[in-house]
Design an enzyme around this catalytic site. Structure first.
Site, PDB file in Angstrom:
ATOM      1  N   HIS D  94      40.422  27.530  74.543  1.00 34.63           N
ATOM      2  CA  HIS D  94      41.600  27.817  73.715  1.00 34.63           C
ATOM      3  C   HIS D  94      42.108  26.500  73.147  1.00 34.63           C
ATOM      4  O   HIS D  94      42.207  25.508  73.863  1.00 34.63           O
ATOM      5  CB  HIS D  94      42.693  28.476  74.561  1.00 34.63           C
ATOM      6  N   HIS D  96      44.748  24.676  69.726  1.00 32.13           N
ATOM      7  CA  HIS D  96      45.672  24.868  68.606  1.00 32.13           C
ATOM      8  C   HIS D  96      45.134  24.112  67.399  1.00 32.13           C
ATOM      9  O   HIS D  96      45.898  23.482  66.666  1.00 32.13           O
ATOM     10  CB  HIS D  96      47.084  24.414  68.976  1.00 32.13           C
ATOM     11  N   ASP D 119      25.873  31.397  59.657  1.00 27.70           N
ATOM     12  CA  ASP D 119      24.979  30.739  60.616  1.00 27.70           C
ATOM     13  C   ASP D 119      25.447  30.920  62.064  1.00 27.70           C
ATOM     14  O   ASP D 119      24.649  30.771  62.997  1.00 27.70           O
ATOM     15  CB  ASP D 119      24.890  29.233  60.315  1.00 27.70           C
ATOM     16  N   HIS D 168      49.503  32.753  67.242  1.00 34.32           N
ATOM     17  CA  HIS D 168      49.238  31.862  68.349  1.00 34.32           C
ATOM     18  C   HIS D 168      48.108  30.892  67.962  1.00 34.32           C
ATOM     19  O   HIS D 168      48.383  29.827  67.414  1.00 34.32           O
ATOM     20  CB  HIS D 168      48.913  32.702  69.592  1.00 34.32           C
ATOM     21  N   TYR D 226      15.189  28.819  62.803  1.00 35.91           N
ATOM     22  CA  TYR D 226      15.905  27.552  62.682  1.00 35.91           C
ATOM     23  C   TYR D 226      15.783  26.793  63.999  1.00 35.91           C
ATOM     24  O   TYR D 226      15.812  27.396  65.067  1.00 35.91           O
ATOM     25  CB  TYR D 226      17.384  27.801  62.383  1.00 35.91           C
TER      26      TYR D 226
END
Lengths: 233, 233, 233, 233
Positions: D94, D96, D119, D168, D226
């Site tokens: 997580h 910001h 991709d 958030h 790839y």
């Protein structure tokens, strides 16, 4: 010859790299020896990371090379016009810094929107008119200088020591080569702030005249009280 | 005198450079010795890269220099107003950081749009009204402090420890000089997020009140559960 | 084999990282040995910080690996199409640099708005059409090359040595691998300037044709007078 | 205990700083030991520059601390919901980060506009609904996890290993802690590209489905071509 000035001009050019104003060989700074009317300027198209103080080129007021192993900046004629017209300036700089170019390409002055601007520029940083086809084809760099002088007109060039040339980019000047770079860096920063302000609030109005006066005058002129007494660029 | 506070104020000023909040001599941080009502502040117009802790200037609550070789920041009077009105604050900072200036120039508060904002500021970061011509001409820096106090009104200054002064720029404060800089950095970051959100979605609405409450309260106050117990700035 | 070319291609790939054009394993640069029709290209999906010159892969004009311990870039077929069609190019680069991708995703050419652009690109940097489902499913990378060639048509590929592929990203080329990267960096910078100009002034018009001519020609071709005589990329 | 996993989680957290995803104590990465259903996560509110591998906290599936000198991240409950619901994931993050927060605050998914996005993410990166006041007040972090699971529904969480939580910020996951950070960095980059594309061209449409398919499938799944065979995050 002019070893001290060459070093100053060299260092001012390197400061452009340091401050993120240029990439590759873009940009050029010059300085002047007023006594002999000799201009010291960056060589054209030389990489900053191999450039040395002794590579700076000395030219006279006709743009003729007086000393130097390189061709001078292709914008030399523009610098000379400014030195001839403005006896108080000791350094000139041209860059393609992103935010100032944005206003040049948009064909808009950089408006005085706040005190950051007012601390250095006593009003909008102007944008020149288009050059005509004839002006471009006959003497492009000379006429770039001329249109700057035409735009400034009777204003004091030290009160707003910067301009954007339409569809081209910024020129700035100062008491010294380092001072011109300082003004170019601040111009780009206030251009960035103006862009962001105008895209956030399209109806924004200019800073009030008395706030502009207050901030400009607390840093400049006889009654300045910002700093320790030597902040003029 | 006040060697420890001078060092704290010096380091908080240098942190402004480190965090990209200032260029050249812009910005100033102060700290206060509450016992003696003495404020330690950055000298005016001194370059950050030559500045030393002992260059910090000590002034009293009238703005008079008590100790120091330099003139104090030209914004000293603004800092003093804040210290006088807000007994809980131990540090004050003023910058021209780009994103906060954008809102100052736009004449808009920085709206509380998400939890990043809510973690530090309990509601919009306000924008002051225009100063009048008389306020600017008579006592500009003092009245800048006064209009901040007027804008905050009866709100708790520690709940939203920052403000943007219209057409000027941000001020922030905190429990310590370092804490004020921390709040200034976060203010600039949430201003950046708010700008980008508002230009992406002009119809955006504020974060819900109970989400604002939740995030603010999990970091601040008696029932905070973020961190290890010492995160207040 | 081709040790010198491998080193050039390696260094050009590393320059992509240095100039902020790529993150992780994104991007690829190749170079060509025209005498033997052999292409040297970055291996697919190898981290830049462990990559070595000897990891570069040598492929022939059919895309078959002639030498190398790794699989070549998945975009190899696109590079080969460009080398086959444009005998003057010595290097090709593909990136996902942010500003050029912005125009690719917007489905718009990068318009020639000023002299920064005109110094390197003689007109708009074009954007390809959408590939059809059949083109994508049958031979995606080959057809990416083909649609670039189709878009450039009868224009001189060295006059505008760059393109954006719709919803994908930029390709650029040059006389050498390093030259192709140079052009890719400048493309991203002029894309940035164009984005900012167009969002500041939605009604902006292109640079005048005679100013475009002037700037392009002072850097390129028989009468060029910028630099010391070796600035072509 | 779990020394190897602690080191991995520590390094993944430090990578957030390295990649510019976080400032101060923001952000948190965890990893899981599936055999024992133990989660290793960053301590709450500890500065990155003093944090050590042994400071990582071990919690069980009820969020209880099994080992550690610090309180775990305040977002621990959210991480655990994801681990419980998605048996294939080995790391959760997580942040910001600015561009992803921009979409979270705008209440918009990050649309799939090009191949950079395709991709890594097989379609739009979704945005959750608002949490209700009850959900926030009763069990905020738990319900943040629940609303993520609700939003993903019956989709494969590894096909689009990221989400933005409304007002958030972003969460991302991957096969390992490092893989989750990789996905978070790419999410922020494609969010940046999407923002710039949408502000340049408000009428932009999504990447064609067959181009999305082509790019996603050439990097992922049985027929991927790839890389050298180990690019899955």
């Amino acid at each position: 010859m002019l070893e001290q000035l060459k070093r100053e001009v060299y260092e001012a050019n390197m400061e452009l790299v340091e401050k993120g104003m240029v990439i590759y060989t873009w940009g050029n700074v010059s300085g002047i020896d007023r006594e002999n009317s000799l201009v010291v300027i960056k060589p054209s198209g030389v990489d900053y990371d191999v450039m040395k103080p002794e590579d700076m080129v000395v030219v006279d007021f006709d743009g003729k090379v007086v000393e130097g192993n390189y061709k001078p900046s292709s914008d030399t004629a523009t610098h000379i016009v400014l030195y001839k017209n403005y006896p108080d300036i000791g350094g000139v700089v041209h860059t393609h810094s992103t935010w100032a170019v944005t206003f040049a390409q948009a064909g808009m002055p950089i408006p005085a929107l706040g005190t950051t601007h007012a601390d250095y520029f006593y009003g909008d940083i102007p944008c020149t008119r288009d050059l005509t086809q004839q002006e471009i084809e006959e003497a492009y760099e000379l006429n770039t200088g001329n249109v700057i002088v035409e735009t400034i007109g009777t204003c004091n060039p030290m009160a707003i020591p910067a301009i954007v040339v339409k569809n081209h980019g910024p020129f700035a000047w100062g008491k010294t080569p380092a001072g011109s770079v300082y003004n170019a860096v601040v111009m780009d920063k206030v251009a960035e702030m103006a862009y962001k302000t105008m895209t956030l609030n399209p109806n924004v109005s200019r800073v009030q005249q008395f706030l502009l006066d207050k901030h400009y005058n607390r840093k400049h002129g006889a009654n300045a009280y910002y700093g320790q007494g030597s902040e003029e660029h």
